[in-house]
Design a protein around this motif. Sequence first.
Motif, PDB file in Angstrom:
ATOM      1  N   ALA A   1      29.995  27.812  14.594  1.00 49.72           N
ATOM      2  CA  ALA A   1      30.245  26.571  15.315  1.00 49.72           C
ATOM      3  C   ALA A   1      31.473  26.738  16.209  1.00 49.72           C
ATOM      4  O   ALA A   1      32.411  27.449  15.872  1.00 49.72           O
ATOM      5  N   ASP A   2      31.448  26.080  17.362  1.00 54.38           N
ATOM      6  CA  ASP A   2      32.597  26.117  18.254  1.00 54.38           C
ATOM      7  C   ASP A   2      33.743  25.260  17.722  1.00 54.38           C
ATOM      8  O   ASP A   2      34.907  25.521  17.993  1.00 54.38           O
ATOM      9  N   LEU A   3      33.396  24.219  16.975  1.00 51.95           N
ATOM     10  CA  LEU A   3      34.391  23.353  16.350  1.00 51.95           C
ATOM     11  C   LEU A   3      33.835  22.874  15.022  1.00 51.95           C
ATOM     12  O   LEU A   3      32.679  22.458  14.946  1.00 51.95           O
ATOM     13  N   VAL A   4      34.648  22.935  13.989  1.00 53.15           N
ATOM     14  CA  VAL A   4      34.285  22.369  12.694  1.00 53.15           C
ATOM     15  C   VAL A   4      35.201  21.176  12.465  1.00 53.15           C
ATOM     16  O   VAL A   4      36.425  21.308  12.481  1.00 53.15           O
ATOM     17  N   LEU A   5      34.597  19.999  12.290  1.00 53.68           N
ATOM     18  CA  LEU A   5      35.329  18.774  12.024  1.00 53.68           C
ATOM     19  C   LEU A   5      35.134  18.414  10.559  1.00 53.68           C
ATOM     20  O   LEU A   5      34.006  18.294  10.091  1.00 53.68           O
ATOM     21  N   TYR A   6      36.225  18.262   9.841  1.00 53.84           N
ATOM     22  CA  TYR A   6      36.184  17.823   8.450  1.00 53.84           C
ATOM     23  C   TYR A   6      36.582  16.358   8.444  1.00 53.84           C
ATOM     24  O   TYR A   6      37.698  15.999   8.814  1.00 53.84           O
ATOM     25  N   GLN A   7      35.658  15.511   8.063  1.00 51.66           N
ATOM     26  CA  GLN A   7      35.888  14.073   8.046  1.00 51.66           C
ATOM     27  C   GLN A   7      36.057  13.625   6.591  1.00 51.66           C
ATOM     28  O   GLN A   7      35.117  13.678   5.803  1.00 51.66           O
ATOM     29  N   ILE A   8      37.252  13.193   6.244  1.00 51.70           N
ATOM     30  CA  ILE A   8      37.551  12.777   4.873  1.00 51.70           C
ATOM     31  C   ILE A   8      37.195  11.297   4.748  1.00 51.70           C
ATOM     32  O   ILE A   8      37.841  10.448   5.368  1.00 51.70           O
ATOM     33  N   VAL A   9      36.171  11.019   3.948  1.00 49.79           N
ATOM     34  CA  VAL A   9      35.692   9.644   3.817  1.00 49.79           C
ATOM     35  C   VAL A   9      35.808   9.108   2.391  1.00 49.79           C
ATOM     36  O   VAL A   9      35.383   7.985   2.122  1.00 49.79           O
ATOM     37  N   ASP A  10      36.358   9.900   1.480  1.00 48.89           N
ATOM     38  CA  ASP A  10      36.468   9.455   0.096  1.00 48.89           C
ATOM     39  C   ASP A  10      37.550  10.256  -0.616  1.00 48.89           C
ATOM     40  O   ASP A  10      38.045  11.249  -0.093  1.00 48.89           O
ATOM     41  N   ASP A  11      37.891   9.831  -1.812  1.00 49.20           N
ATOM     42  CA  ASP A  11      38.840  10.556  -2.649  1.00 49.20           C
ATOM     43  C   ASP A  11      38.031  11.558  -3.469  1.00 49.20           C
ATOM     44  O   ASP A  11      37.674  11.298  -4.608  1.00 49.20           O
ATOM     45  N   TYR A  12      37.735  12.700  -2.867  1.00 48.93           N
ATOM     46  CA  TYR A  12      36.858  13.687  -3.494  1.00 48.93           C
ATOM     47  C   TYR A  12      37.427  14.193  -4.821  1.00 48.93           C
ATOM     48  O   TYR A  12      36.690  14.356  -5.781  1.00 48.93           O
ATOM     49  N   VAL A  13      38.723  14.410  -4.872  1.00 49.17           N
ATOM     50  CA  VAL A  13      39.347  14.923  -6.096  1.00 49.17           C
ATOM     51  C   VAL A  13      39.314  13.851  -7.183  1.00 49.17           C
ATOM     52  O   VAL A  13      38.959  14.116  -8.322  1.00 49.17           O
ATOM     53  N   GLY A  14      39.646  12.624  -6.824  1.00 50.04           N
ATOM     54  CA  GLY A  14      39.645  11.540  -7.787  1.00 50.04           C
ATOM     55  C   GLY A  14      38.264  11.228  -8.343  1.00 50.04           C
ATOM     56  O   GLY A  14      38.128  10.776  -9.477  1.00 50.04           O
ATOM     57  N   LEU A  15      37.226  11.458  -7.546  1.00 45.61           N
ATOM     58  CA  LEU A  15      35.859  11.177  -7.983  1.00 45.61           C
ATOM     59  C   LEU A  15      35.235  12.327  -8.768  1.00 45.61           C
ATOM     60  O   LEU A  15      34.189  12.155  -9.390  1.00 45.61           O
ATOM     61  N   ALA A  16      35.866  13.487  -8.741  1.00 49.71           N
ATOM     62  CA  ALA A  16      35.303  14.659  -9.417  1.00 49.71           C
ATOM     63  C   ALA A  16      35.430  14.519 -10.933  1.00 49.71           C
ATOM     64  O   ALA A  16      36.380  13.919 -11.448  1.00 49.71           O
ATOM     65  N   ASP A  17      34.468  15.088 -11.641  1.00 49.50           N
ATOM     66  CA  ASP A  17      34.544  15.141 -13.097  1.00 49.50           C
ATOM     67  C   ASP A  17      35.731  16.010 -13.493  1.00 49.50           C
ATOM     68  O   ASP A  17      36.074  16.978 -12.806  1.00 49.50           O
TER      69      ASP A  17
END
Length: 130
Positions: A38-54
């Motif tokens: 990809a020419d550009l990779v955009l990471y869009q943070i839309v949630d608390d991924y760490v907090g939601l992880a088991d």
Amino acid sequence: WWHASHPPLAPPRRSGLPDLVLVTQKPDTPPTLRGLGADLVLYQIVDDYVGLADEPSRDEVAARHRRMVRQAGSVWAISAVQVAEARRHRPDVDLVPQGVDHAAFAAAGPGAGCASGRSTSTPDWRSPTC
């Protein structure tokens, strides 16, 4: 995910097509973003991924999230709290809020989206009244 997405991403760079932008909202993308083509990779943070992880996988999710923040060409987050956390790993994280009034959404409570007056935490989304 890696095996399913890698082949379609590589050809556009070789074929002279317009720039290819990959947008991801999850930290569980391949081990590296650099080989995706990809020419550009955009990471869009839309949630608390760490907090939601088991609990057993929380450290791994945190490491993957940090990797995505560091390796992506651009990082957006939807809340000031997420921006502040991500800026601990890179300074150029942008705030791109959603069009949601979080206070009104939280205050509405379960079933508030149903015009029929039913009080339910699982509305029937196929119904025109919900």
